[in-house]
Design a protein around this motif. Structure first.
Motif, PDB file in Angstrom:
ATOM      1  N   UNK A  22      96.478  69.683  39.950  1.00 37.21           N
ATOM      2  CA  UNK A  22      97.178  70.955  40.124  1.00 37.21           C
ATOM      3  C   UNK A  22      98.097  70.926  41.341  1.00 37.21           C
ATOM      4  N   UNK A  23      98.382  69.723  41.855  1.00 39.39           N
ATOM      5  CA  UNK A  23      99.214  69.582  43.052  1.00 39.39           C
ATOM      6  C   UNK A  23     100.682  69.873  42.801  1.00 39.39           C
ATOM      7  N   UNK A  24     101.459  69.751  43.870  1.00 43.12           N
ATOM      8  CA  UNK A  24     102.899  69.976  43.809  1.00 43.12           C
ATOM      9  C   UNK A  24     103.577  68.902  42.974  1.00 43.12           C
ATOM     10  N   UNK A  25     104.463  69.283  42.078  1.00 44.37           N
ATOM     11  CA  UNK A  25     105.183  68.279  41.289  1.00 44.37           C
ATOM     12  C   UNK A  25     106.229  67.558  42.132  1.00 44.37           C
ATOM     13  N   UNK A  26     106.445  66.279  41.804  1.00 45.28           N
ATOM     14  CA  UNK A  26     107.460  65.470  42.467  1.00 45.28           C
ATOM     15  C   UNK A  26     108.409  64.923  41.411  1.00 45.28           C
ATOM     16  N   UNK A  27     109.539  64.429  41.849  1.00 43.32           N
ATOM     17  CA  UNK A  27     110.539  63.847  40.965  1.00 43.32           C
ATOM     18  C   UNK A  27     109.978  62.577  40.335  1.00 43.32           C
ATOM     19  N   UNK A  28     109.865  62.545  39.021  1.00 45.86           N
ATOM     20  CA  UNK A  28     109.302  61.386  38.318  1.00 45.86           C
ATOM     21  C   UNK A  28     110.274  60.211  38.288  1.00 45.86           C
ATOM     22  N   UNK A  29     111.490  60.416  38.757  1.00 45.56           N
ATOM     23  CA  UNK A  29     112.485  59.350  38.787  1.00 45.56           C
ATOM     24  C   UNK A  29     112.516  58.639  40.135  1.00 45.56           C
ATOM     25  N   UNK A  30     111.651  59.036  41.060  1.00 49.23           N
ATOM     26  CA  UNK A  30     111.585  58.456  42.395  1.00 49.23           C
ATOM     27  C   UNK A  30     110.313  57.629  42.553  1.00 49.23           C
ATOM     28  N   UNK A  31     110.466  56.320  42.699  1.00 51.04           N
ATOM     29  CA  UNK A  31     109.300  55.438  42.845  1.00 51.04           C
ATOM     30  C   UNK A  31     108.479  55.812  44.072  1.00 51.04           C
TER      31      UNK A  31
END
Length: 85
Positions: free
Chosen positions: A39-48
């Protein structure tokens, strides 16, 4: 916004090679894609770096979200990578 909840099964979690494949697949899409640990904060899935910073381990859940044309197909592909990684 369409989403998929996936349990990461790999012994190494979503790290190194699996994370690189996940990010490369997300980066091919011209839509916004995010991933969150539990349930954490989402991050950019395009950033390794963002994906690795989540520190996803075996047995943990991630939530992948995408919005735009082709989102469902992309989510299915990313979910398969994350589950099998």
């Amino acid at each position: 916004m369409p989403e998929r909840k996936v349990i990461v099964e790999s012994e190494v979690g979503l790290h190194a090679r699996p994370a690189a494949l996940f990010v490369q697949t997300a980066a091919k899409a011209f839509i916004e894609v995010t991933v969150a640990k539990g349930a954490g904060e989402p991050v950019n899935a395009k950033s390794i770096l963002s994906v690795l910073a989540l520190d996803v381990r075996q047995g943990e859940a991630i939530v992948i979200r995408a919005e735009g044309e082709g989102a469902d197909a992309l989510l299915d592909e990313l979910a398969a990578i994350a589950a099998a990684s």
